[in-house]
Design an enzyme around this catalytic site. Structure first.
Site, PDB file in Angstrom:
ATOM      1  N   SER A  56       0.823  -1.203   0.000  1.00  0.00           N
ATOM      2  CA  SER A  56       0.000   0.000   0.000  1.00  0.00           C
ATOM      3  C   SER A  56       0.860   1.258   0.000  1.00  0.00           C
ATOM      4  O   SER A  56       1.951   1.284   0.575  1.00  0.00           O
ATOM      5  CB  SER A  56      -0.910  -0.045   1.228  1.00  0.00           C
ATOM      6  OG  SER A  56      -1.078   1.221   1.796  1.00  0.00           O
ATOM      7  N   GLU A  60       0.213   8.878   4.305  1.00  0.00           N
ATOM      8  CA  GLU A  60       1.092   8.946   5.463  1.00  0.00           C
ATOM      9  C   GLU A  60       2.086   7.813   5.616  1.00  0.00           C
ATOM     10  O   GLU A  60       2.996   7.882   6.427  1.00  0.00           O
ATOM     11  CB  GLU A  60       0.248   9.076   6.732  1.00  0.00           C
ATOM     12  CG  GLU A  60      -0.275  10.486   6.845  1.00  0.00           C
ATOM     13  CD  GLU A  60      -1.418  10.656   7.812  1.00  0.00           C
ATOM     14  OE1 GLU A  60      -1.829   9.658   8.409  1.00  0.00           O
ATOM     15  OE2 GLU A  60      -1.884  11.778   7.949  1.00  0.00           O
ATOM     16  N   VAL A  63       3.597   0.572   2.826  1.00  0.00           N
ATOM     17  CA  VAL A  63       3.695  -0.751   3.452  1.00  0.00           C
ATOM     18  C   VAL A  63       4.170  -1.751   2.395  1.00  0.00           C
ATOM     19  O   VAL A  63       3.666  -1.754   1.268  1.00  0.00           O
ATOM     20  CB  VAL A  63       2.334  -1.195   4.040  1.00  0.00           C
ATOM     21  CG1 VAL A  63       2.463  -2.550   4.732  1.00  0.00           C
ATOM     22  CG2 VAL A  63       1.777  -0.162   5.024  1.00  0.00           C
ATOM     23  N   LYS A  77       6.344  -1.181   7.518  1.00  0.00           N
ATOM     24  CA  LYS A  77       5.591   0.075   7.341  1.00  0.00           C
ATOM     25  C   LYS A  77       6.544   1.252   7.511  1.00  0.00           C
ATOM     26  O   LYS A  77       7.266   1.334   8.500  1.00  0.00           O
ATOM     27  CB  LYS A  77       4.455   0.138   8.372  1.00  0.00           C
ATOM     28  CG  LYS A  77       3.589   1.388   8.251  1.00  0.00           C
ATOM     29  CD  LYS A  77       2.318   1.279   9.100  1.00  0.00           C
ATOM     30  CE  LYS A  77       1.496   2.542   9.064  1.00  0.00           C
ATOM     31  NZ  LYS A  77       0.264   2.439   9.848  1.00  0.00           N
ATOM     32  N   ASP A 188      -8.978   5.738  14.880  1.00  0.00           N
ATOM     33  CA  ASP A 188      -9.139   5.879  13.420  1.00  0.00           C
ATOM     34  C   ASP A 188      -9.790   4.609  12.882  1.00  0.00           C
ATOM     35  O   ASP A 188      -9.437   4.087  11.831  1.00  0.00           O
ATOM     36  CB  ASP A 188      -7.793   6.120  12.737  1.00  0.00           C
ATOM     37  CG  ASP A 188      -7.921   6.525  11.273  1.00  0.00           C
ATOM     38  OD1 ASP A 188      -9.012   7.009  10.879  1.00  0.00           O
ATOM     39  OD2 ASP A 188      -6.964   6.347  10.506  1.00  0.00           O
ATOM     40  N   TYR A 192     -11.679   0.623   6.697  1.00  0.00           N
ATOM     41  CA  TYR A 192     -10.368   0.654   6.035  1.00  0.00           C
ATOM     42  C   TYR A 192      -9.278   0.044   6.916  1.00  0.00           C
ATOM     43  O   TYR A 192      -8.270  -0.437   6.422  1.00  0.00           O
ATOM     44  CB  TYR A 192      -9.956   2.096   5.712  1.00  0.00           C
ATOM     45  CG  TYR A 192     -10.782   2.724   4.625  1.00  0.00           C
ATOM     46  CD1 TYR A 192     -10.334   2.699   3.312  1.00  0.00           C
ATOM     47  CD2 TYR A 192     -12.012   3.311   4.915  1.00  0.00           C
ATOM     48  CE1 TYR A 192     -11.091   3.264   2.300  1.00  0.00           C
ATOM     49  CE2 TYR A 192     -12.776   3.877   3.906  1.00  0.00           C
ATOM     50  CZ  TYR A 192     -12.312   3.847   2.604  1.00  0.00           C
ATOM     51  OH  TYR A 192     -13.073   4.393   1.611  1.00  0.00           O
ATOM     52  N   ASP A 205      -3.332  -0.417  11.904  1.00  0.00           N
ATOM     53  CA  ASP A 205      -3.158   1.037  11.830  1.00  0.00           C
ATOM     54  C   ASP A 205      -3.435   1.717  13.175  1.00  0.00           C
ATOM     55  O   ASP A 205      -4.325   2.556  13.291  1.00  0.00           O
ATOM     56  CB  ASP A 205      -4.099   1.585  10.733  1.00  0.00           C
ATOM     57  CG  ASP A 205      -3.624   2.924  10.197  1.00  0.00           C
ATOM     58  OD1 ASP A 205      -2.578   3.405  10.657  1.00  0.00           O
ATOM     59  OD2 ASP A 205      -4.326   3.493   9.338  1.00  0.00           O
TER      60      ASP A 205
HETATM   61  N1  LIG Z   1       0.544  -6.221   8.741  1.00  0.00           N
HETATM   62  C1  LIG Z   1      -0.050  -6.074   7.560  1.00  0.00           C
HETATM   63  N2  LIG Z   1      -0.244  -7.122   6.730  1.00  0.00           N
HETATM   64  C2  LIG Z   1      -0.852  -6.963   5.526  1.00  0.00           C
HETATM   65  N3  LIG Z   1      -1.285  -5.776   5.051  1.00  0.00           N
HETATM   66  C3  LIG Z   1      -1.113  -4.686   5.823  1.00  0.00           C
HETATM   67  C4  LIG Z   1      -0.499  -4.775   7.116  1.00  0.00           C
HETATM   68  N4  LIG Z   1      -0.476  -3.522   7.644  1.00  0.00           N
HETATM   69  C5  LIG Z   1      -1.035  -2.714   6.739  1.00  0.00           C
HETATM   70  N5  LIG Z   1      -1.432  -3.389   5.643  1.00  0.00           N
HETATM   71  C6  LIG Z   1      -2.087  -2.839   4.440  1.00  0.00           C
HETATM   72  O1  LIG Z   1      -1.560  -1.553   4.192  1.00  0.00           O
HETATM   73  C7  LIG Z   1      -2.588  -0.572   4.234  1.00  0.00           C
HETATM   74  C8  LIG Z   1      -2.065   0.696   4.901  1.00  0.00           C
HETATM   75  O2  LIG Z   1      -1.661   0.407   6.226  1.00  0.00           O
HETATM   76  P1  LIG Z   1      -2.139   1.285   7.436  1.00  0.00           P
HETATM   77  O3  LIG Z   1      -3.613   1.369   7.449  1.00  0.00           O
HETATM   78  O4  LIG Z   1      -1.470   0.752   8.649  1.00  0.00           O
HETATM   79  O5  LIG Z   1      -1.466   2.669   7.053  1.00  0.00           O
HETATM   80  P2  LIG Z   1      -2.107   4.129   6.922  1.00  0.00           P
HETATM   81  O6  LIG Z   1      -1.489   4.947   7.955  1.00  0.00           O
HETATM   82  O7  LIG Z   1      -3.578   4.019   6.817  1.00  0.00           O
HETATM   83  O8  LIG Z   1      -1.560   4.640   5.582  1.00  0.00           O
HETATM   84  P3  LIG Z   1      -2.325   5.671   4.660  1.00  0.00           P
HETATM   85  O9  LIG Z   1      -3.544   6.173   5.379  1.00  0.00           O
HETATM   86  O10 LIG Z   1      -1.334   6.729   4.428  1.00  0.00           O
HETATM   87  O11 LIG Z   1      -2.670   4.802   3.493  1.00  0.00           O
HETATM   88  C9  LIG Z   1      -3.719  -1.227   5.003  1.00  0.00           C
HETATM   89  O12 LIG Z   1      -4.969  -0.730   4.620  1.00  0.00           O
HETATM   90  C10 LIG Z   1      -3.575  -2.675   4.642  1.00  0.00           C
HETATM   91  O13 LIG Z   1      -4.236  -2.943   3.433  1.00  0.00           O
HETATM   92 MG   LIG Z   2      -5.063   2.803   7.361  1.00  0.00          MG
END
Ligand SMILES: Nc1ncnc2c1ncn2[C@@H]1O[C@H](COP(=O)(O)OP(=O)(O)OP(=O)(O)O)[C@@H](O)[C@H]1O
Ligand SMILES: [Mg+2]
Length: 254
Positions: A56, A60, A63, A77, A188, A192, A205
């Site tokens: 992703s 912010e 990943v 991340k 949050d 999502y 997250d």
């Molecule tokens: N441990 C994990 N294993 C598999 N997929 C993950 C994992 N952590 C995060 N992801 C994937 O990555 C995406 C983004 O991660 P996360 O929600 O933690 O970040 P974020 O801070 O929301 O980033 P942003 O809002 O900038 O996209 C998640 O929606 C998920 O699809």
């Molecule tokens: Mg997120």
């Protein structure tokens, strides 16, 4: 160990930025020298062999799925250094007795984020809340277990079809355990930030999650409840905000 090739992959701008659809500016912002050094530190410490694929790329964070020399998969991340707004961020840290506020400033606040997410994931785990297992962090980089199959990360619950009544019941127990046992409010929570893996909801997250004693904890909890209820109502689950609030705050367990 092949840490050089992993790092080389990361800085291989074309392949990387094309895959992620990053423009030059974003790419430059993410991989500043400090970030590259942090990635390098984690790659060495945890024997990461290569980067499997990007999962992703958001406002912010980035990943990636990465693999260690024993073929174990992790999610790496990377918090972007310059897009986290100081004032927004500070709201979640201020009032949280777990963090030393005197030492937080504009240039190191992004590091707090990875530390906060690591600590929160640990606390969730101890409380039996399903989520990624945290392994380590360094500055703005966090290493946790990868949630998903060989070729695909677990989908967000917004993108699945399932029995949503069952899913709702499982998720509400997780939120309750997060609140009652880990003493945390996600802050949050939405469709999502919940993944669907092996028929269970996985809460992710949690960098911004706050202690239940945070002065705005109740406000954040109500907002989480609002988002989750709105999503499950769309899926025809019979639920409402006040019932969920009472369930999470209440002593009784279903
Ligand atoms: N441990 C994990 N294993 C598999 N997929 C993950 C994992 N952590 C995060 N992801 C994937 O990555 C995406 C983004 O991660 P996360 O929600 O933690 O970040 P974020 O801070 O929301 O980033 P942003 O809002 O900038 O996209 C998640 O929606 C998920 O699809
Ligand atoms: Mg997120």
């Amino acid at each position: 160990m092949n840490d050089k090739s992993a790092l080389k992959q990361l800085i291989d701008a074309d392949e990387f930025s094309n895959k992620l659809n990053l423009d030059r500016k974003t790419y430059g912002l993410v991989f500043d020298k400090r970030t590259l050094n942090s990635i390098y530190y984690i790659i060495k410490k945890f024997n990461i062999d290569f980067i499997d694929f990007p999962i992703s790329s958001g406002k912010e964070s980035l990943v990636f799925k990465v693999i260690d020399i024993k073929r174990k998969a992790f999610a790496l991340k990377i918090y972007k250094m310059s897009t986290l707004k100081f004032s927004n961020t500070f709201e979640y840290i201020r009032g949280d007795y777990r963090f030393d506020k005197e030492r937080i400033n504009r240039s190191n606040i992004v590091y707090i984020w990875a530390q906060k997410e690591f600590t929160n994931l640990e606390d969730m785990r101890k409380a039996g809340v399903k989520g990624p297992v945290p392994y380590g962090y360094h500055k703005n980089v966090l290493l946790m277990s990868y949630v998903g199959s060989k070729n695909e990360p677990a989908p967000q619950i917004k993108n699945i079809d399932t029995d949503f009544d069952i899913l709702y019941n499982k998720l509400k127990l997780n939120i309750k355990n997060m609140y009652k046992k880990a003493r945390l409010v996600h802050a949050d929570l939405s469709e999502y930030n919940v993944l669907y893996y092996r028929k269970n909801p996985y809460v992710i997250d949690v960098g911004q999650s706050v202690s239940a004693k945070h002065p705005r904890a109740d406000e954040f909890l109500r907002r989480d409840i609002k988002n989750i209820t709105a999503f499950f109502l769309k899926k025809n689950v019979k639920c409402n905000e006040s019932d969920l609030y009472r369930y999470i705050k209440g002593e009784e367990y279903d």
